[in-house]
Scaffold this active site. Sequence first.
Site, PDB file in Angstrom:
ATOM      1  N   ASP A 134       6.116  -0.964  -2.186  1.00 60.85           N
ATOM      2  CA  ASP A 134       4.854  -1.268  -1.530  1.00 60.85           C
ATOM      3  C   ASP A 134       4.418  -2.694  -1.856  1.00 60.85           C
ATOM      4  O   ASP A 134       4.004  -2.978  -2.977  1.00 60.85           O
ATOM      5  CB  ASP A 134       3.774  -0.278  -1.973  1.00 60.85           C
ATOM      6  CG  ASP A 134       2.499  -0.398  -1.143  1.00 60.85           C
ATOM      7  OD1 ASP A 134       2.483  -1.173  -0.168  1.00 60.85           O
ATOM      8  OD2 ASP A 134       1.511   0.297  -1.469  1.00 60.85           O
TER       9      ASP A 134
ATOM     10  N   ASP B  43       3.634  -7.106   5.602  1.00 64.35           N
ATOM     11  CA  ASP B  43       3.695  -5.869   4.831  1.00 64.35           C
ATOM     12  C   ASP B  43       5.001  -5.129   5.102  1.00 64.35           C
ATOM     13  O   ASP B  43       5.361  -4.916   6.258  1.00 64.35           O
ATOM     14  CB  ASP B  43       2.499  -4.981   5.207  1.00 64.35           C
ATOM     15  CG  ASP B  43       2.405  -3.720   4.377  1.00 64.35           C
ATOM     16  OD1 ASP B  43       2.783  -3.751   3.190  1.00 64.35           O
ATOM     17  OD2 ASP B  43       1.951  -2.700   4.914  1.00 64.35           O
TER      18      ASP B  43
END
Length: 442
Positions: free
Chosen positions: A108, A318
């Site tokens: 992440d 991301d």
Amino acid sequence: MQRLVSVVLVLIACSVAEAAFGAGDIRVDLTHVDAGKELPKQELIRRAMQRSKARAAALSVVRNGGGFYGRSAQRRPAGVPVRPSGDLEYVLDLAVGTPPQPISVLLDTGSDLIWTQCDTCTACLRQPDPLFSPGMSSSYEPMRCTGQLCGDILHHGCTRPDACTYRYSYGDGTTTLGYYATERFTFTSSSGGRQTVPLGFGCGTMNVGSLNNASGIVGFGRDPLSLVSQLSIRRFSYCLTPYASSKKSTLVFGSLADDGLFDDATGPVQTTPLLQSRQNPTFYYVAFTGVTVGARRLRIPASAFALSSDGSGGVIIDSGTALTLFPAAVLAEVVRTFRSQLRLPFANGSSPDDGVCFAAPVTAGRLVSQVVVPRMTFHFEGAALDLPRQNYVLEDHRRGHLCILLADSGDDGATIGNFVQQDMRVLYDLERETLSFAPVEC
């Protein structure tokens, strides 16, 4: 006294590991969360779209709350559901403890905490690996409350001076509580080499949400708790393969001093600045400036992509979001221009999970030839990303739909998702504060 000596030895080991880390970079395989499920490409992408909607809601909560991952007292906008933290895309395998106990963790780039579930958990989530057992590891060391990383956790407790407890909440409502400790993490490179380093991590004993068939999360964000910060990693890079590919994606981190990182590039290497937000310091913001559809640069004001002083707006890159997410007004302009050049009607009966879909002519269960679609280019300060067709278009032959892989971010911020990053080498250089990318057959 013995406990104090043990803590000192752990701190010395941390310093040695961090100093030596740049001498040998780590190259690990990344596995997509849906790998091995033998799903058709359309279904793989549709599932990723659904996860993106949940991820968009989580990111919106973070940005609208003016906070960041790790803050639990956030204002949740009305109507935004609580979502599991498992709405991420890539898993890496590593081992924790002495002797090493294997675990799989979600990558992440939008959070910081490194954590896994421990076998002392009273509220445990489903996971594929055995729960990590601190009692079976000779190198497990609870962190004292005076430890610097303990103080870096916004919500930490000190019921005993020799045990730091933590509570860490994500923007989607997922929460892990437990003990913060130091342990040895072993990374095995795809070439077979190994590196073992001590890291501060959360030993989760009460966990709410979902880990999407993983055993924890490793944060690659910009705050002190992340793997990047703890190991003083100045550069990391990934190369993401298409979802339906049999090849695995790769992640490389360390000093990356080798100038040959882009030797296999099939196009030019481009570089744009990375930006930072004091309000949301975890995220990797980029200097995004606009969109071209076909031959037309859209008249979208620069303010639509600007990072505001209050932490709102801005564009992040991301790894954990599949779709690219734009504010509603920007998305509407992109779709309007795309449709006017495509000259196809919107598809009837398409669901929100399908993205933005158009009705394409079908014969014998296949789209009539390959529909010519307008090209799409994302513009950054000093760089322009000309998207390959497969990175922003999905053809659903069965339903006769042609869909573009974009969605509403739910607020005034935007996210560059991993679809547009597939078959591309992406380099985060935290020393130069730049993001570089080039097309590669990953």
